[in-house]
Design a protein around this motif. Structure first.
Motif, short mmCIF file in Angstrom:
data_model
loop_
_atom_site.label_atom_id
_atom_site.label_comp_id
_atom_site.label_asym_id
_atom_site.label_seq_id
_atom_site.Cartn_x
_atom_site.Cartn_y
_atom_site.Cartn_z
N THR A 16 0.83 -1.21 0.00
CA THR A 16 0.00 0.00 0.00
C THR A 16 0.86 1.26 0.00
O THR A 16 0.42 2.30 -0.48
N ARG A 21 -6.67 2.84 -0.77
CA ARG A 21 -7.71 3.31 -1.68
C ARG A 21 -9.10 2.87 -1.20
O ARG A 21 -9.25 1.77 -0.68
N HIS A 111 4.88 -6.56 -6.49
CA HIS A 111 3.75 -5.82 -7.04
C HIS A 111 3.04 -6.58 -8.15
O HIS A 111 2.13 -6.06 -8.78
N SER A 128 -0.09 -5.07 -5.82
CA SER A 128 0.01 -3.79 -5.11
C SER A 128 -1.34 -3.10 -5.09
O SER A 128 -1.97 -2.92 -6.13
N ALA A 129 -1.75 -2.68 -3.89
CA ALA A 129 -2.99 -1.93 -3.76
C ALA A 129 -2.72 -0.44 -3.59
O ALA A 129 -3.64 0.36 -3.49
N ARG A 132 0.18 2.99 -8.24
CA ARG A 132 0.41 2.12 -9.41
C ARG A 132 1.89 2.14 -9.78
O ARG A 132 2.53 3.18 -9.77
N VAL A 138 -3.62 -2.56 -10.18
CA VAL A 138 -3.81 -2.26 -8.76
C VAL A 138 -4.79 -3.33 -8.29
O VAL A 138 -5.88 -3.47 -8.85
N SER A 139 -4.38 -4.11 -7.26
CA SER A 139 -5.19 -5.27 -6.92
C SER A 139 -5.06 -5.65 -5.45
O SER A 139 -4.15 -5.22 -4.75
N GLU A 156 -8.78 -7.27 -9.31
CA GLU A 156 -8.22 -6.05 -9.86
C GLU A 156 -9.16 -4.89 -9.53
O GLU A 156 -10.36 -4.99 -9.73
N GLN A 168 0.71 8.78 -9.91
CA GLN A 168 -0.11 7.61 -10.19
C GLN A 168 -0.61 7.05 -8.90
O GLN A 168 0.12 6.42 -8.18
N ARG A 169 -1.84 7.30 -8.58
CA ARG A 169 -2.45 6.84 -7.33
C ARG A 169 -3.52 5.89 -7.59
O ARG A 169 -4.24 5.45 -8.06
#
Length: 169
Positions: A16, A21, A111, A128-129, A132, A138-139, A156, A168-169
């Motif tokens: 994270t 998120r 990741h 990786s959550a 990015r 992102v998952s 995902e 990139q968030r």
């Protein structure tokens, strides 16, 4: 015919890097337990996850601040009679999980989301959550435990793509 009990759901999250998120929180809702595979970023991440379910977290290579010193590099837990081992970097695994009765190994670090079963051990990296990285998704992940049966899936997250020049968030 007797009803089968509902499966135990173990939410999996990693990397994270200080960003939790809302999409990840929604995906993990309904978890009976959550495992964080390291590179947490801030202690608030674990506190927020704990509002959903009990959390087992491991320290990642980027978790170097004083708050992270109390978090172990590895953890073993049991859910529904299934032993789960968590470690941030799978390359640092120094044991034979099958010989120790471990059914699932949860890791992070790369990741790259991945589910692989070898010699009766399910290896899961939820990806990786957090922010990015490159073109990776992102998952998060989810374990479903019903008796001796364990399945894993990668979820995902639908997150907005960054625009040029923005983080990139």
């Amino acid at each position: 015919m007797p009803r089968r009990p509902a499966p135990i759901r173990v939410g999996l999250i990693s990397d994270t890097h200080g960003l939790l998120r809302p999409e990840a929180l929604r995906a993990l809702a309904g978890s009976d337990h959550i495992v964080h595979g390291g590179d947490i970023g801030t202690p608030e991440i674990v506190a927020q996850l704990a509002t959903i379910a009990p959390v087992t977290a491991v320290r990642g290579n980027n978790d170097t601040a004083a708050w992270a010193a109390k978090i172990g590099a590895t953890e073993t837990l049991e859910a529904g009679g299934i032993r789960i081992f968590a470690i941030h970097d799978l390359a640092e695994l120094d044991r034979d999980p099958a010989a120790q009765g471990i059914r699932v190994v949860v890791s992070g670090h790369s990741h790259i989301p991945r589910v692989l079963e070898e010699e009766g051990v399910l290896y899961v990296n939820p990806g990786s959550a957090g922010p990015r990285r490159f073109r990776l998704p992102v998952s998060v992940g989810m374990l479903s435990i019903r008796g001796a049966d364990v399945t894993a899936e990668i979820v995902e997250l639908a997150v907005a793509a960054a625009t040029r020049g923005s983080p990139q968030r």
